[in-house]
Design an enzyme around this catalytic site. Structure first.
Site, mmCIF file in Angstrom:
data_model
loop_
_atom_site.group_PDB
_atom_site.id
_atom_site.type_symbol
_atom_site.label_atom_id
_atom_site.label_comp_id
_atom_site.label_asym_id
_atom_site.label_seq_id
_atom_site.Cartn_x
_atom_site.Cartn_y
_atom_site.Cartn_z
ATOM 1 N N LEU A 1 0.857 -1.186 0.000
ATOM 2 C CA LEU A 1 0.000 0.000 0.000
ATOM 3 C C LEU A 1 0.900 1.245 0.000
ATOM 4 O O LEU A 1 1.052 1.932 1.003
ATOM 5 C CB LEU A 1 -0.942 -0.024 1.195
ATOM 6 C CG LEU A 1 -2.005 -1.124 1.151
ATOM 7 C CD1 LEU A 1 -2.901 -1.068 2.379
ATOM 8 C CD2 LEU A 1 -2.857 -1.026 -0.126
ATOM 9 N N HIS A 2 1.460 1.516 -1.164
ATOM 10 C CA HIS A 2 2.435 2.598 -1.302
ATOM 11 C C HIS A 2 1.867 3.950 -0.851
ATOM 12 O O HIS A 2 2.355 4.577 0.092
ATOM 13 C CB HIS A 2 2.880 2.728 -2.760
ATOM 14 C CG HIS A 2 3.370 1.472 -3.394
ATOM 15 N ND1 HIS A 2 4.611 0.944 -3.128
ATOM 16 C CD2 HIS A 2 2.789 0.645 -4.302
ATOM 17 C CE1 HIS A 2 4.786 -0.145 -3.848
ATOM 18 N NE2 HIS A 2 3.689 -0.362 -4.559
ATOM 19 N N ASP A 3 0.837 4.392 -1.556
ATOM 20 C CA ASP A 3 0.350 5.762 -1.388
ATOM 21 C C ASP A 3 -0.274 6.051 -0.025
ATOM 22 O O ASP A 3 -0.101 7.154 0.512
ATOM 23 C CB ASP A 3 -0.635 6.107 -2.513
ATOM 24 C CG ASP A 3 0.025 6.048 -3.883
ATOM 25 O OD1 ASP A 3 1.268 6.046 -3.945
ATOM 26 O OD2 ASP A 3 -0.704 5.993 -4.897
#
Length: 307
Positions: A237-239
């Site tokens: 879940l980068h962002d």
């Protein structure tokens, strides 16, 4: 005090989670959402932003930003996010419309009216932020903080050295890194620690909230594409890391570094070149570690507020 936030994004599955977090957290006053071309073309990312804001009842203006990079040939990421940028679930057509006002004017007016109070969060290619820096250089010192998801110290995900958001517009990223922002970076090194696993995605699908349960369905698609391409168990879940940082910064560990973006290298185009040994004065703060358990707890506690 709540953080006044303008979110620049290219939805995108992980962008979608970031929007939901920013729209519900009591610690954040979301002022607006700006779409940029990145994970998909602007017509798709702007539409996706409208859909998400409407489904989540996030009543903020949504703007269409840049439709292509400053200089390089455009790339998108259908192999990860599907052709629409948000494949994996049936989403309604948006009833809301995009704002007619220019997005750069929107940023500038908010920064000018709220000196040292506006946090810009950019989780897509940095084209919009670079244009802001070029058009309003005098306002950069009045921005409280620029928080980006992009780059990597040890590895890339689009080439061996380049992360997608930076690689999609390296020239814009290089402008941003040298513009004088109070810059905080969430690179792949930390976002790959912030994974959500299938059992947690299945739990999300059971939420009573339509938008959250749909998000769980979307993340199942995202989880599968990451496995198909990278053979990674768990979807990074980068962002959402950027928004989690604004809510609960203590779950992350940071180091200050000097960094530049490579714009000419044959093998390293789009790489964030980080001065690991502190040979030069730092120009940015980089997240290096996250407590994954605390990150997931934060995510679920916030998403449970949707009904």
């Amino acid at each position: 005090m709540k953080r006044k936030v303008i979110l620049d994004c290219d939805p995108g599955h992980d962008d979608a989670v970031a929007i939901l977090l920013a729209g519900i957290a009591e610690e954040i006053e979301l002022l607006g959402i700006i779409a940029v071309a990145g994970n998909s073309y602007l017509k798709n990312t702007a539409k996706n932003a409208l859909i998400l804001a409407e489904m989540a009842n996030i009543n903020v203006p949504v703007f269409a930003g840049s439709s292509k990079p400053l200089l390089r040939e455009q790339i998108v990421a259908p192999n990860i996010h599907g052709e629409s940028g948000l494949e994996g679930a049936n989403l309604p057509e948006p009833k809301k419309e995009l704002e007619n006002k220019n997005y750069l004017e929107f940023i500038a007016e908010n920064v000018y009216s709220n000196p040292n109070e506006i946090t810009l969060v950019a989780v897509g290619p940095l084209t919009n932020i670079a244009k802001f820096a070029l058009n309003y250089p005098d306002l950069i010192p009045l921005v409280k903080e620029l928080v980006i998801m992009g780059g990597g110290i040890k590895f890339g995900n689009t080439t061996p050295r380049a992360e997608f958001n930076i690689y999609a517009d390296p020239e814009a990223a290089q402008i941003v890194f040298n513009a004088g922002f109070n810059l905080t970076v969430f690179p792949l090194d930390v976002t790959h620690q912030a994974k959500i696993y299938m059992d947690e995605i299945k739990e999300m699908q059971k939420f009573e909230s339509e938008i959250v349960s749909k998000m769980g369905v979307l993340l199942e698609f995202f989880h599968q594409t990451y496995y198909d391409i990278f053979k990674i168990e768990g979807a990074p879940l980068h962002d959402p890391c950027t928004i989690a940082y604004l809510i609960k910064p203590e779950i992350f560990e940071f180091e200050e570094y000097y960094a530049q973006v490579e714009t000419k290298g044959e093998l390293t185009y789009g790489e964030t070149v980080v001065d690991y040994w502190h040979l030069k004065e730092p120009n940015s703060k980089w997240a290096l570690k996250v407590d994954r358990k605390e990150f997931i707890n934060l995510l679920f506690s916030q998403l449970k507020k949707y009904n």
